[in-house]
Design a protein around this motif. Structure first.
Motif, short mmCIF file in Angstrom:
data_model
loop_
_atom_site.label_atom_id
_atom_site.label_comp_id
_atom_site.label_asym_id
_atom_site.label_seq_id
_atom_site.Cartn_x
_atom_site.Cartn_y
_atom_site.Cartn_z
N CYS A 10 0.82 -1.22 0.00
CA CYS A 10 0.00 0.00 0.00
C CYS A 10 0.85 1.26 0.00
O CYS A 10 0.37 2.34 -0.38
N ASP A 281 -15.76 0.01 2.81
CA ASP A 281 -15.86 -0.15 1.37
C ASP A 281 -16.78 0.92 0.78
O ASP A 281 -17.76 1.34 1.41
N ASP A 299 -9.28 -0.84 2.09
CA ASP A 299 -8.92 -1.81 1.06
C ASP A 299 -8.53 -1.10 -0.23
O ASP A 299 -9.15 -1.24 -1.28
N ARG A 325 -10.86 -3.99 12.63
CA ARG A 325 -9.77 -3.45 11.82
C ARG A 325 -9.21 -2.14 12.39
O ARG A 325 -8.54 -1.38 11.69
N TYR A 428 -12.98 3.39 -6.46
CA TYR A 428 -12.38 3.72 -5.16
C TYR A 428 -12.18 5.23 -5.01
O TYR A 428 -12.66 5.85 -4.06
#
Length: 472
Positions: A10, A281, A299, A325, A428
């Motif tokens: 990432c 999400d 994500d 998370r 995204y």
């Protein structure tokens, strides 16, 4: 010689670990240092050194916490002036890690303290070079970052230093050496890095544009500076944190992972002016979210987009996170210096919804719904939030390109009095844009689920898409 690359996708970041005869060294560690400590324990080894190639801009290094927890010596190359205890090496100095040797090669250019570490194995043979941001696979480090911290270090001066470092220090080394860079494709520290994360120096001499043997200094500077985009705003702040020091990650984790009820969460937001960041999400966010919250999904390239969209690393942040998370989110924020997380909504968004407090939604449409709604007429305005390079490669006819990281500077160009559609490559980034626009009062728009990747595959009311290169 065994060199272990510890890659974090990432951030497109590579740290390195070596061990010999019970002694270990770590190069350019990330903020969370326990994995390195655990790795050394597997080898029953002591971490003797933490080598830093330079003062990083795109992440906060874990060197200070690693020093505190292990007693390791922090090593920088020449010209480094940290505000804490560290060993400032001289050019050519050699360090011993068991039977291995680490030789300092001062390679200024990306920054003035930038240093390459030559790895020498137990047979006294040169094995590889840990190059930091001096040499990447397919690219070299951008020379425009240090001027954001020291104004008289212009990009032209640094590029000239980098030319000399590459020609006089790196290129004379043997071709068989393995190049171990600090970053791979996706990092903002270069402009055309390969997806490969290691290579031989000999092959790089053949294929890396910046290592052409017949390249003049003027040609090098021109090619290196052409096409550079503005660095993310958090880069200079991360540099200063790496120079001046920072709060222990243990303290940040304790504060940031405090569970808050809906009432306490709302009170904290009102009292502190904290940004409410929703990391779920995009599809879940669109169905319902806390008013004025920003969606940056875990994500995805979470830390990089936080750095792009939130200008001040000291900004107080409250988190809406998928349960379980929380530590991941706070850790990933801390990697890029966002240490002021004040807690998270216990139970996630469901807790807020169950409390009866106000909820907002934002519209998402599939490509099929776009065709159904506008099949008999012209599409409305389409705003493409992908990078300019993506847009220049292929885009919808008449779409307006406002890259996501520039959206706050172009709000005046976005209509309030007529509908429009948003898209990125896959959904995204466009949801990040949607949440920002909702926060700023826009409402008459929809985000296209699946983005340009699906738009290309579906016949639209007008010419599908254009690839400018086919028109040349």
């Amino acid at each position: 010689m065994k060199v272990e690359q510890i890659y974090t996708g990432c951030l497109a970041h590579a740290a390195y670990y070596i061990e010999s005869k019970g002694e270990a060294a770590v190069f350019d560690p990330l903020r969370e240092v326990q994995p390195y400590i655990d790795r050394a324990q597997i080898d029953n080894a002591e971490i003797k050194y933490v080598f830093e190639t330079h003062f990083h801009a795109d992440f906060v290094s874990g060197h200070l916490d690693l020093q505190k927890k292990t007693g390791a010596t922090i090593v920088f190359g020449p010209n480094a002036r940290p505000s804490y205890e560290a060993l400032i090496a001289t050019d050519g100095q050699v360090f011993h890690v068991g039977d291995y040797k680490v030789k300092v090669i001062h390679t200024p250019g990306h920054t003035m303290e930038s240093t390459t570490y030559l790895l020498i194995d137990e047979n006294d043979q040169m094995h590889g070079i840990i190059t930091g941001d001096t040499l990447f696979i397919g690219d070299v480090g951008r020379p425009d970052l240090a001027q954001h911290v020291v104004s008289d270090l212009t990009e032209e001066k640094l590029a000239s230093h980098l030319f000399d470092s590459l020609r006089n220090k790196i290129m004379p080394l043997p071709d068989h050496l393995i190049v171990y860079p600090n970053h791979g494709a996706g990092s903002a520290c270069g402009k055309m890095m390969s997806k490969e994360t290691t290579d031989t120096l000999g092959h790089q001499k053949e294929v890396n544009y910046a290592l052409r043997a017949d390249m003049t200094r003027e040609e090098f500077i021109k090619e290196l500076l052409t096409g550079l985009t503005a660095p993310p705003g958090y880069f200079p702040q991360n540099v200063l944190m790496n120079i001046q020091g920072y709060e222990s990650l243990d303290d940040i984790m304790e504060r940031g992972t405090q569970p808050l009820s809906a009432e306490a969460f709302e009170a904290a937001a009102n009292e502190t002016g904290a940004l409410v960041m929703d990391t779920r999400d995009a599809e879940e966010f669109a169905k319902g979210f806390i008013p004025n919250s920003i969606n940056i999904g875990l994500d995805g390239n979470f830390a990089q987009w936080v750095g792009e969209m939130i200008p001040d690393v000291k900004q107080p942040i409250l988190m809406v996170i998928e349960p379980g998370r929380e530590e991941e989110a706070v850790t990933r924020l801390s990697r890029v210096g966002y240490d002021n997380t004040l807690g998270f909504l216990k139970g996630g968004f469901d807790t807020w919804k169950a409390s009866g407090k106000d909820v907002e939604t934002t519209r998402r449409v599939t490509v099929e719904e776009v065709v159904e709604e506008f099949g008999k007429g012209q599409l409305p305005l389409v705003i493409d939030v992908r990078k300019k390079s993506e847009y220049d490669s292929e885009h919808l006819v008449d779409a307006v390109n406002i890259p996501l990281n520039e959206i706050n500077r172009h709000l005046a160009e976005i209509p309030r009095d007529k509908p429009f559609l948003l898209h990125c490559a896959g959904g995204y980034r466009s949801m990040i844009a949607s949440s920002i626009l909702k926060q700023r009062g826009w409402d008459n728009f929809a985000d296209i689920t699946g983005g340009f990747d699906e738009l290309k595959e579906t016949p639209l009311p007008r010419t599908d898409y254009i690839c400018p290169s086919t028109l040349l």
